[in-house]
Design an enzyme around this catalytic site. Structure first.
Site: not given
Ligand code: XMP
Length: 593
Positions: A58, A85-86, A172, A174, A227-232, A376
């Site tokens: 953080g 880290c933090y 890090h 990750e 038309g985006g990935v999530d709503s589709t 995503k």
């Protein structure tokens, strides 16, 4: 995530406000282990059922008052804990060690020397490339801990109290720049925590459909589709759960979309739910509302308000506000406010809150959000399992206000001016410097940088030196010398939109054919009103790499591809020049507005 699922989740990632918090959870899930993000102060009692806890990095310092902390009981419950880290600083401080501000920070790549090859470093060489981002450091180990590794500038880069299963790393694991970060996380998950592989989004489809059926009951669901990935994906999985008769999808054609976009989206959606998908044609409305509007913020306000009007109209006309309908949304995990640490969540909320009818549905809990447990990449996997075309799933993000924020306008005629460092294009674009947005002219360099030149550093230096600008571009090719170009009054007209659409289509095709599009996160193409006598506009190429759009790097393209692209762009009617944006975000934003 519902309570039943939560009780089975193996790893809790405690959010101390770091930008990497969700990235940690994603990396854990990539190992096939269920993980969720929780507020840092979650009582240890509530974490009992987890197999392990990770405390994220953080931006704060543990010795400053009021900074995020964790329940100290966390360290005495026999839970395996990894502090990053933090998170390691908290672990050190709360266990009786010391954390102090270092003389100099360590930002970027470093070499970790492993002093003690513990289970955490099992299978790794003694010297490791890692990624650091800190100034504070552990200067005195807590009782019971020993040092596992150090770097040139960081005396304690890793520490552990194995008896209590407490581990801390300053770097890090990750981020991809820590080359063996995935193995380190796997060691923690499987060797320290004893996790099993239980997470595979594709295998959750059946359970997901069941949950949708339960949430919806005997009502129907309306989706506004972009038309985006999530709503589709959200729309598709809901259709699979309930059948196409019970799910309606609406797509608003604003007239601001890319070439072929509306037709493409319509074909995909109609194949999913013939008869229950419809397009609301509103191009005329949007274009006439935008006529004569040049200021970027005003453009956004007008587009936002139009959307609200149209959505309200659709809700009313289709009687979607009566008791039989609920609203479906493509909200994904990082958009939820569950962690309490994601500022982003507020932005998303205000956005949706603007439509009163939608707000009423949300308040009445008449809403279904099938994807709130997923990231995503996982949403893309679900989409693949549902059989959606790759052309939808691998799309770059595209902003709601669409081409309107890539079609720049001005009300003045001004010549391009010579400056010591280059040429000033008298057209202003939006930038972000410090915490505030700027709106300033652009500096254009006459030469495109040679391969290997550190152009981004140079762009930053130029911006720091020329207080009046916030963005640097290089001229790629033009019909006329830069010094003979000027701006002229221009607005969002059908003619300019058509020009931008053509340019965008050329760039998209060439970027796709060359696979350049796979190296980047997004590739805005911008039309600016800088030109010569017969050609009023120029095209700017803005390819960027990013993780979440909050920060971004400008990415260079190889010369051969660039020459082909600029050649085709210059053959378009009304295009005087092609520029290439060299600026990172910050100080520039991704979109020009
Ligand atoms: P900026 O220009 O602020 O953009 O660096 C960051 C990212 O956000 C996208 N963007 C939007 N996305 N609605 C969206 O859904 C919007 O109004 C919007 N404005 C910008 C932009 O494309 C970039 O990916």
């Amino acid at each position: 995530m519902n309570p039943a699922e939560r009780s089975r989740t193996q790893i809790a990632v405690l959010d101390t406000g770091g930008q990497y918090c969700h990235l940690i959870a994603r990396r854990i899930r990539e190992q096939g282990v269920s993980a969720e993000v929780l507020p840092s102060a979650t009582p240890a009692e509530q974490l009992r059922a987890f197999k392990g806890v990770v405390i994220s990095g953080g931006p704060s310092s543990v010795y400053e008052p009021g900074t995020p902390t964790v329940d100290p009981a966390l360290f005495s419950r026999g839970l395996a804990v990894l502090g990053i880290c933090y998170g390691m600083h908290l672990m050190a401080q709360l266990n009786g060690g010391r954390v102090e501000r270092g003389e100099r920070g360590e930002f970027g790549p470093a070499w970790l020397e492993i002093d003690d090859p513990d289970v955490l470093f099992s299978g790794l060489e003694r010297r490791q490339p890692i990624w650091m981002s800190h100034r504070d450091a552990v200067t005195s180990l807590p009782p019971g801990f020993r040092r596992l590794g150090h770097t040139d500038t960081c005396p304690v880069a890793a520490m552990a109290d194995e008896a209590r299963r407490l581990y801390g790393v300053q770097f890090h694991p990750e981020v991809v720049h820590t080359r063996r970060g995935a193995e380190l996380l796997a060691n923690f998950l499987f060797r320290v925590c004893g996790c099993e592989r239980d997470w595979d989004p594709k295998r959750q489809l059946e359970a997901l459909k069941q949950r949708i059926r339960e949430a919806v009951g005997d009502r129907n669901v309306l989706f506004f589709l972009s038309g985006g990935v999530d709503s589709t994906v959200a729309y598709t999985v809901t259709i699979r759960a309930l059948g196409p008769e019970r799910v309606h999808g609406v797509y608003v054609d604003t007239g601001l979309m890319r070439e072929g976009e509306t037709e493409f989206v319509a074909a995909v959606f109609e194949s999913l739910a013939a008869g229950n998908f419809f397009i609301e044609h509103a191009a005329e409305e949007f274009l006439s509302a935008l006529a004569g509007v040049r200021d970027p913020e005003q453009k956004r306000v007008i587009i936002g308000e139009k959307f609200v009007d149209i959505q309200e109209r659709i809700l009313e006309r289709g009687h979607y506000l009566d008791g039989h309908w609920i609203l479906g949304q493509g909200t994904i995990y990082p958009d939820t406010i569950e962690s309490g640490g994601t500022a982003h969540a507020d932005v998303i909320k205000t956005h949706h809150n603007r439509v009163a009818g939608i707000q009423r549905l949300i308040e009445a809990n008449r809403i279904v959000e099938p994807l709130t447990s997923f990231y995503k990449d996982e949403v893309r996997e679900l989409g693949r399992a549902l059989g959606l075309p790759e052309t939808i799933l691998s799309r770059h993000p595209f902003p709601g206000p669409a081409l309107a924020i890539r079609c720049l306008c001005t009300d003045s005629s001004e010549p391009v001016r010579r400056l010591e460092d280059g040429w000033i294009l008298p057209v202003r674009s939006v930038g972000v410097q410090g915490d505030s947005r700027s709106y300033r002219p652009v500096l254009a360099l006459e030469e495109f940088p040679a391969p290997g030149e550190e152009l981004h550093d140079e762009a930053t230096v130029l911006i720091n030196r020329n207080a009046g600008i916030n963005r640097v571009v290089a001229l790629v090719a033009s019909h006329t010398a830069l010094g003979r170009m000027s701006t002229h009054p221009s607005e969002i007209s059908p003619e300019r939109l058509a020009r931008l659409r053509r340019a965008d289509a050329i760039v998209r095709r060439l970027a796709h054919e060359s696979s350049f599009d796979r190296r980047i996160w997004q590739f805005p193409v911008v039309l600016i009103p800088v030109g010569d006598a017969g050609r009023p506009d120029s095209v700017v190429l803005r390819p960027v790499d990013s993780v979440d759009g909050m920060t971004a790097n400008a990415v260079l393209m190889e010369r051969g591809l660039l020459d082909t692209m600029s050649g085709e762009l210059l053959s378009l009617d009304g295009v005087a020049a092609v520029f290439y944006d060299l600026t990172h975000k910050p100080p520039a934003t991704i979109e020009w507005e």
